[in-house]
Design an enzyme around this catalytic site. Structure first.
Site, PDB file in Angstrom:
ATOM      1  N   GLU A 187      87.866 -26.106  67.414  1.00  0.00           N
ATOM      2  CA  GLU A 187      87.393 -26.135  66.018  1.00  0.00           C
ATOM      3  C   GLU A 187      87.632 -24.820  65.271  1.00  0.00           C
ATOM      4  OE1 GLU A 187      83.324 -27.491  66.384  1.00  0.00           O
ATOM      5  OE2 GLU A 187      83.916 -29.193  67.617  1.00  0.00           O
ATOM      6  N   ASN A 191      91.552 -28.013  70.419  1.00  0.00           N
ATOM      7  CA  ASN A 191      90.717 -29.216  70.285  1.00  0.00           C
ATOM      8  C   ASN A 191      89.973 -29.181  68.951  1.00  0.00           C
ATOM      9  OD1 ASN A 191      89.400 -31.563  71.511  1.00  0.00           O
ATOM     10  ND2 ASN A 191      87.563 -30.289  71.708  1.00  0.00           N
ATOM     11  N   HIS A 208      84.907 -38.232  67.025  1.00  0.00           N
ATOM     12  CA  HIS A 208      83.499 -38.570  66.779  1.00  0.00           C
ATOM     13  C   HIS A 208      83.500 -39.459  65.530  1.00  0.00           C
ATOM     14  CE1 HIS A 208      81.800 -35.949  69.778  1.00  0.00           C
ATOM     15  NE2 HIS A 208      82.540 -34.949  69.344  1.00  0.00           N
ATOM     16  N   GLU A 241      86.588 -36.537  72.800  1.00  0.00           N
ATOM     17  CA  GLU A 241      85.118 -36.608  72.695  1.00  0.00           C
ATOM     18  C   GLU A 241      84.680 -37.902  72.017  1.00  0.00           C
ATOM     19  OE1 GLU A 241      83.464 -33.034  70.943  1.00  0.00           O
ATOM     20  OE2 GLU A 241      84.836 -31.730  72.042  1.00  0.00           O
ATOM     21  N   ASP A 283      83.098 -41.010  70.472  1.00  0.00           N
ATOM     22  CA  ASP A 283      81.894 -41.831  70.364  1.00  0.00           C
ATOM     23  C   ASP A 283      81.891 -42.467  68.980  1.00  0.00           C
ATOM     24  OD1 ASP A 283      81.077 -39.587  68.883  1.00  0.00           O
ATOM     25  OD2 ASP A 283      79.449 -39.053  70.242  1.00  0.00           O
TER      26      ASP A 283
HETATM   27  O1  9MR Z   1      77.226 -32.539  72.737  1.00  0.00           O
HETATM   28  C1  9MR Z   1      77.005 -31.159  72.578  1.00  0.00           C
HETATM   29  C2  9MR Z   1      75.535 -30.925  72.289  1.00  0.00           C
HETATM   30  O2  9MR Z   1      74.746 -31.237  73.415  1.00  0.00           O
HETATM   31  C3  9MR Z   1      75.333 -29.474  71.874  1.00  0.00           C
HETATM   32  O3  9MR Z   1      73.992 -29.273  71.482  1.00  0.00           O
HETATM   33  C4  9MR Z   1      76.282 -29.145  70.744  1.00  0.00           C
HETATM   34  C5  9MR Z   1      76.111 -27.701  70.288  1.00  0.00           C
HETATM   35  O4  9MR Z   1      76.792 -27.445  69.161  1.00  0.00           O
HETATM   36  O5  9MR Z   1      77.611 -29.340  71.158  1.00  0.00           O
HETATM   37  C6  9MR Z   1      77.872 -30.675  71.438  1.00  0.00           C
HETATM   38  O6  9MR Z   1      79.219 -30.844  71.777  1.00  0.00           O
HETATM   39  C7  9MR Z   1      80.166 -30.563  70.762  1.00  0.00           C
HETATM   40  C8  9MR Z   1      81.430 -30.095  71.442  1.00  0.00           C
HETATM   41  O7  9MR Z   1      81.161 -29.006  72.286  1.00  0.00           O
HETATM   42  C9  9MR Z   1      82.499 -29.729  70.445  1.00  0.00           C
HETATM   43  N1  9MR Z   1      82.753 -30.812  69.532  1.00  0.00           N
HETATM   44  C10 9MR Z   1      81.576 -31.400  68.887  1.00  0.00           C
HETATM   45  C11 9MR Z   1      80.550 -31.798  69.937  1.00  0.00           C
HETATM   46  C12 9MR Z   1      79.381 -32.506  69.286  1.00  0.00           C
HETATM   47  O8  9MR Z   1      78.699 -31.643  68.438  1.00  0.00           O
END
Ligand code: 9MR
Length: 333
Positions: free
Chosen positions: A150, A189, A225, A255, A257
């Site tokens: 990101e 990513n 997402h 990722e 969903d």
């Molecule tokens: O799913 C993850 C969540 O448990 C954490 O709190 C969060 C913190 O920012 O990150 C989430 O995972 C993210 C991933 O690392 C990067 N892409 C977006 C995901 C969803 O927010």
């Protein structure tokens, strides 16, 4: 109840059981040359035996949902905590699963100390030490690393991060990762870049320039997402993936969903959710460079968006229509 009604009932239950015990996704994916993954929280492997069982049965790739982020690994400068990450790696190895490492450079989930004002030279040493230590520890065990996550914001411009003090931190991160594990494939990513548009254009331009500079970048991850207004639609997504493929990059869905919330009956929304999973998997299967299809969790119970039930197993590990849609799609020629 008359005997024949009992037999109809039993036959129905039998068919249902058969449908539910169809071939596991990983078996089907292997036949298609695809890895099918899920994001994992290692503490759940210890707490919930059913979680571990479903994971090992259905998936052949794991990614750490949180435990390989800076904030989890290097809470104090120079002090690394590998307990949870090691647990995940052991579980994957015991169950013949590949691993995606996530993530080495991200603007979130960073430890507080990294926001101290460091000089470029200090930041270079910090970045180098982190990548060398983390990637080096799992050398030969982690197939893919999300080196950069990101980096481009929703406004299509690079985000602000504490790493900015170091010019070319991004290139350096990839080079450090390559040196620490020459066999791991290195990824950029991001989310919201599945279709064509300013953000995916900016990512495309960035990755193209990294490739032109000879930076060791092997692939791009599209997070996916999504929600029920699947945007972009599948055709645009296929077109977008194709231009990244032409850069010579491997492509992963990283990722996925799909939030279930929205108008319409629950049954309709479950069907729509299934259809979106199916469409994205089809886009991946039809793109020769798309090799990995990963979901951001296993069951709705533990999803980061649990309230919107975005995954393919419900909170009781019952497969949802989306599960069967993936199963069917993997079986289609
Ligand atoms: O799913 C993850 C969540 O448990 C954490 O709190 C969060 C913190 O920012 O990150 C989430 O995972 C993210 C991933 O690392 C990067 N892409 C977006 C995901 C969803 O927010």
């Amino acid at each position: 109840m008359p005997l024949h009604l009992w037999s109809v009932l039993l036959l129905g239950l039998g068919l249902l059981a058969l449908a539910q015990s169809g071939p596991p996704l990983r078996t089907l994916a292997e036949k298609r040359g695809l890895q099918i993954g899920a994001a994992v929280e290692p503490n759940l492997l210890l707490q919930d035996p059913e979680y571990a069982r479903v994971l090992a049965r259905e998936f052949n790739l794991l990614v750490a949902e949180n435990v390989m982020k800076w904030g989890a690994l290097q809470t104090a400068r120079g002090q690394f905590n590998f307990g949870a990450a090691d647990l995940l790696v052991d579980f994957a190895q015991k169950n013949q699963m590949a691993i995606r490492g996530h993530t080495l450079v991200w603007h979130q989930q960073l430890p507080r100390w990294i926001y101290d004002r460091f000089t470029p030279a200090e930041m270079e040493a910090i970045l180098h030490q982190h990548i060398q230590t983390v990637v080096g520890r799992y050398r030969g065990k982690i197939a893919y690393w999300d080196v950069a996550n990101e980096v481009i914001g929703d406004d299509a411009r690079p985000r602000t991060t504490p790493f900015d003090v170091l010019p070319d931190y991004l290139e350096k991160a990839f080079r450090y990762a390559r040196a620490a594990d020459p066999k791991a494939k290195l990824f950029y990513n991001d989310y919201g870049a599945e279709g064509l548009g300013p953000k995916s254009d900016a990512i495309y331009a960035l990755l193209k320039s990294l490739k032109e500079k000879g930076v060791p970048l092997d692939g791009v991850g599209f997070q996916a997402h999504l929600d029920l207004n699947f945007s972009p639609e599948a055709a645009r997504m296929a077109e977008n993936l194709e231009r990244f493929a032409r850069l010579g990059l491997e492509i992963h869905i990283t990722e996925m969903d799909v939030r279930l919330s929205g108008p319409g009956s629950r049954a309709e929304r479950l069907r729509k959710q299934a259809q979106i999973y199916q469409e994205v998997l089809q886009v991946c299967l039809r793109q020769p460079r798309c090799k990995v299809f990963t979901l951001w969790g296993v069951s709705d119970a533990y999803s980061w968006r649990a309230a919107s039930e975005p995954l393919i197993f419900d909170a009781d590990y019952q497969p949802k229509p989306a599960y069967f849609a993936l199963q069917r799609t993997l079986q289609q020629p």
